[in-house]
Enzyme design. Structure first.
Site, PDB file in Angstrom:
ATOM      1  N   ALA A  17       0.837  -1.204   0.000  1.00 43.70           N
ATOM      2  CA  ALA A  17       0.000   0.000   0.000  1.00 43.70           C
ATOM      3  C   ALA A  17       0.868   1.249   0.000  1.00 43.70           C
ATOM      4  CB  ALA A  17      -0.918  -0.013   1.222  1.00 43.70           C
ATOM      5  N   CYS A  18       0.276   2.345  -0.386  1.00 42.83           N
ATOM      6  CA  CYS A  18       0.920   3.648  -0.403  1.00 42.83           C
ATOM      7  C   CYS A  18       1.558   3.929   0.968  1.00 42.83           C
ATOM      8  CB  CYS A  18      -0.132   4.713  -0.722  1.00 42.83           C
ATOM      9  SG  CYS A  18       0.515   6.372  -0.843  1.00 42.83           S
ATOM     10  N   PRO A  19       2.772   4.387   1.003  1.00 49.67           N
ATOM     11  CA  PRO A  19       3.609   4.889  -0.083  1.00 49.67           C
ATOM     12  C   PRO A  19       4.638   3.877  -0.586  1.00 49.67           C
ATOM     13  CG  PRO A  19       4.582   5.595   1.961  1.00 49.67           C
ATOM     14  CD  PRO A  19       3.339   4.779   2.318  1.00 49.67           C
ATOM     15  N   ASP A  44      -2.019  -1.400  -5.721  1.00 48.86           N
ATOM     16  CA  ASP A  44      -2.570  -0.244  -5.017  1.00 48.86           C
ATOM     17  C   ASP A  44      -3.142   0.744  -6.036  1.00 48.86           C
ATOM     18  OD1 ASP A  44      -3.175   1.867  -3.358  1.00 48.86           O
ATOM     19  OD2 ASP A  44      -1.099   2.428  -2.973  1.00 48.86           O
ATOM     20  N   ASP A  50      -0.160   8.400  -7.976  1.00 48.89           N
ATOM     21  CA  ASP A  50       1.121   8.587  -7.281  1.00 48.89           C
ATOM     22  C   ASP A  50       2.328   8.391  -8.189  1.00 48.89           C
ATOM     23  OD1 ASP A  50      -0.376   8.987  -4.999  1.00 48.89           O
ATOM     24  OD2 ASP A  50       0.036   7.002  -4.156  1.00 48.89           O
TER      25      ASP A  50
END
Length: 80
Positions: A17-19, A44, A50
Site C-alpha cells: 500500500a501507499c507509499p 494499489d 502517485d
C-alpha cells in the site's frame, strides 16, 4: 510497430500500500542505467496518480501504464 517494451528490471510490488510502491520504485530506478526501463507491478489503485506524479517530479518518464484486473503495470524510463 511493436507494443513490447524491453525492461531492464521488474519489481513485483503487489499487495503493498501507499507509499511503499513509490518508495520501492525510487530505490529500484537507481539500480538501472540512465535510459533503462523499470517495470513495476502494483495492486494499489492510488499508484495510478502517485506513480506519474513521482516520475514527473523526479525527471523520469512513464512510457506505458497497463491495467489488468487488480494489477497495474508501469513502464518507467530512467531519464536522470
Amino acid at each position: 510497430m511493436s507494443d513490447i517494451i524491453k525492461t531492464d528490471t521488474t519489481l513485483d510490488l503487489k499487495g503493498l500500500a501507499c507509499p511503499l510502491p513509490v518508495v520501492k520504485v525510487a530505490v529500484g530506478i537507481k539500480q538501472i542505467e540512465i535510459g533503462g526501463v523499470l517495470e513495476a507491478i502494483v495492486t494499489d489503485p492510488g499508484s495510478l496518480s502517485d506513480m506519474p506524479a513521482w516520475a514527473r517530479i523526479n525527471g523520469h518518464e512513464i512510457l506505458k501504464t497497463e491495467e489488468d484486473g487488480s494489477e497495474i503495470r508501469f513502464y518507467i524510463k530512467r531519464i536522470v
